[in-house]
Design a protein around this motif. Structure first.
Motif, PDB file in Angstrom:
ATOM      1  N   MET A  34      -7.851 -51.695 -23.995  1.00  0.00           N
ATOM      2  CA  MET A  34      -8.857 -52.657 -24.193  1.00  0.00           C
ATOM      3  C   MET A  34      -9.014 -53.451 -22.889  1.00  0.00           C
ATOM      4  N   ALA A  35      -9.408 -52.996 -21.795  1.00  0.00           N
ATOM      5  CA  ALA A  35      -9.625 -53.240 -20.645  1.00  0.00           C
ATOM      6  C   ALA A  35     -10.826 -54.135 -20.335  1.00  0.00           C
ATOM      7  N   THR A  36     -10.979 -55.197 -19.767  1.00  0.00           N
ATOM      8  CA  THR A  36     -12.352 -55.870 -19.580  1.00  0.00           C
ATOM      9  C   THR A  36     -12.787 -55.873 -18.226  1.00  0.00           C
ATOM     10  N   GLY A  37     -13.930 -55.955 -18.003  1.00  0.00           N
ATOM     11  CA  GLY A  37     -14.554 -56.055 -16.675  1.00  0.00           C
ATOM     12  C   GLY A  37     -14.488 -54.636 -15.891  1.00  0.00           C
ATOM     13  N   GLN A  38     -14.800 -53.512 -16.940  1.00  0.00           N
ATOM     14  CA  GLN A  38     -14.532 -52.335 -16.180  1.00  0.00           C
ATOM     15  C   GLN A  38     -15.975 -51.955 -15.758  1.00  0.00           C
ATOM     16  N   THR A  39     -16.013 -51.371 -14.322  1.00  0.00           N
ATOM     17  CA  THR A  39     -17.261 -50.905 -13.878  1.00  0.00           C
ATOM     18  C   THR A  39     -17.572 -49.253 -14.391  1.00  0.00           C
ATOM     19  N   THR A  63     -18.873 -46.092 -20.077  1.00  0.00           N
ATOM     20  CA  THR A  63     -18.049 -46.099 -21.439  1.00  0.00           C
ATOM     21  C   THR A  63     -18.274 -44.613 -21.960  1.00  0.00           C
ATOM     22  N   ARG A  64     -17.003 -44.090 -22.094  1.00  0.00           N
ATOM     23  CA  ARG A  64     -17.271 -42.566 -22.788  1.00  0.00           C
ATOM     24  C   ARG A  64     -16.605 -42.645 -23.835  1.00  0.00           C
ATOM     25  N   GLY A  65     -17.040 -41.675 -24.729  1.00  0.00           N
ATOM     26  CA  GLY A  65     -16.211 -41.346 -26.371  1.00  0.00           C
ATOM     27  C   GLY A  65     -16.255 -42.677 -26.852  1.00  0.00           C
ATOM     28  N   TYR A  66     -14.982 -42.797 -27.343  1.00  0.00           N
ATOM     29  CA  TYR A  66     -14.920 -44.162 -28.430  1.00  0.00           C
ATOM     30  C   TYR A  66     -14.205 -45.204 -27.328  1.00  0.00           C
ATOM     31  N   THR A  67     -14.080 -45.208 -26.199  1.00  0.00           N
ATOM     32  CA  THR A  67     -13.798 -46.161 -25.236  1.00  0.00           C
ATOM     33  C   THR A  67     -14.425 -47.602 -25.523  1.00  0.00           C
ATOM     34  N   ALA A  68     -13.589 -48.530 -25.565  1.00  0.00           N
ATOM     35  CA  ALA A  68     -14.368 -49.819 -26.038  1.00  0.00           C
ATOM     36  C   ALA A  68     -13.508 -50.938 -25.165  1.00  0.00           C
ATOM     37  N   THR A  69     -14.253 -51.735 -24.464  1.00  0.00           N
ATOM     38  CA  THR A  69     -13.575 -53.045 -23.830  1.00  0.00           C
ATOM     39  C   THR A  69     -13.175 -54.138 -25.027  1.00  0.00           C
ATOM     40  N   LYS A  70     -12.259 -54.910 -24.722  1.00  0.00           N
ATOM     41  CA  LYS A  70     -11.959 -56.000 -25.527  1.00  0.00           C
ATOM     42  C   LYS A  70     -13.261 -56.844 -26.031  1.00  0.00           C
ATOM     43  N   ASP A  71     -14.272 -57.007 -25.432  1.00  0.00           N
ATOM     44  CA  ASP A  71     -15.269 -57.788 -25.610  1.00  0.00           C
ATOM     45  C   ASP A  71     -16.164 -56.971 -26.603  1.00  0.00           C
ATOM     46  N   GLN A  72     -16.279 -55.624 -26.354  1.00  0.00           N
ATOM     47  CA  GLN A  72     -16.953 -54.882 -27.376  1.00  0.00           C
ATOM     48  C   GLN A  72     -16.174 -54.996 -28.618  1.00  0.00           C
ATOM     49  N   LEU A  73     -14.878 -54.783 -28.765  1.00  0.00           N
ATOM     50  CA  LEU A  73     -14.257 -54.947 -29.972  1.00  0.00           C
ATOM     51  C   LEU A  73     -14.409 -56.321 -30.692  1.00  0.00           C
ATOM     52  N   GLN A  74     -14.463 -57.268 -29.860  1.00  0.00           N
ATOM     53  CA  GLN A  74     -14.639 -58.392 -30.657  1.00  0.00           C
ATOM     54  C   GLN A  74     -16.015 -58.762 -31.140  1.00  0.00           C
TER      55      GLN A  74
END
Lengths: 100, 100, 100, 100
Positions: C1-6, C9-20
């Motif tokens: 659930m990392a944020t601020g990634q550069t 986004t691959r596959g099902y990977t989602a940032t904390k922001d996206q999940l919220q």
């Protein structure tokens, strides 16, 4: 599950012949998975095959359910058994959704 | 999919023998459904059998996935392929959830 | 659930922001279904909305699971808890498949 | 979705009140998951909650479907729209099974 229909196939409707063809294909797919496990094939490839079998089984289930709704439920309703048929139908749908 | 383990079976863990036994049983269940359709057995009874096959297939899938996570993913991680393995694993889980 | 990634986004990977964001949208969808039931909207239309919510929830679940496999399972393995993590992961996948 | 029934609730049958109560509870559960993600709670615990929401949603779906089969499909059949209703019902079941 009527055979020899001349009406076009719509939605999930399937003839008895189509259901049998699909089931024979599923049986072959299961045997294929047995061989894959026997040969220690890569787990992910085996899982992909299992997902395909599940999708094929669901298609058979929807085909059967479609025939049931179109014929048995209809006839049951005409015979005054609408409520009984509904309870039975819902239990079957619940089981298919894994909420049996 | 290790065989001859002496450690107790926990959760979804399954040996190769157990997986093969379950798959042969599933193959027999599919043949049973073919006969039920052939004999025009009541749709709801056929659907109950299909739900049982789906549950059995899911158990095989979870057993395979368990072995994959315990062995392949672990070895892959040690070989520096953790990310690749995770992507592959997630795709398999997504397909099993019908979200392929 | 990392944020601020550069990284992309691959596959099902989602940032904390996206999940919220997705969860807030799901909350709104559930409220929408409450209103539909309140207004006696046609059952099939309500069911279509529920199917959409289920698909959205599954996407959130797969995003969380992806983060878990990439980070927690990996760190757990390095801390000598690979087996414990695998058991826990498989139980979660089993529950998501309705085989809990 | 009848209210004020005196007949006992069987199978998946649910009154409008029961459906609304369940939906409000689901809305609260989704908000709970939002907070869990906000608080960086352990992924597996969040996934357990999501599985519970899915099960609750399926129960609402089965309740709606039950009312639909008992009332709308029945009335539709009497109005000569049995076939149209069956097609619509099967599409809804297919979507609920993730085979839309």
């Amino acid at each position: 599950m009527a055979t020899g229909q001349t009406t076009p196939t719509r939605g999930y409707t399937a003839t008895k012949d189509q259901l049998q063809t699909r089931l024979r294909r599923i049986e072959g797919q299961v045997r294929g998975v047995e061989r894959m496990v026997e040969d220690d094939r890569y787990c992910i490839d085996v899982l992909t095959q299992i997902s395909a079998i599940r999708a094929a089984l669901d298609k058979v289930a929807l085909g059967l359910l479609d025939g049931h709704v179109r014929h048995c439920v209809q006839e049951g309703a005409e015979a005054g058994k609408a409520d009984e048929m509904a309870t039975e139908l819902m239990a079957a749908v619940g089981r298919l959704m894994g909420r049996g």
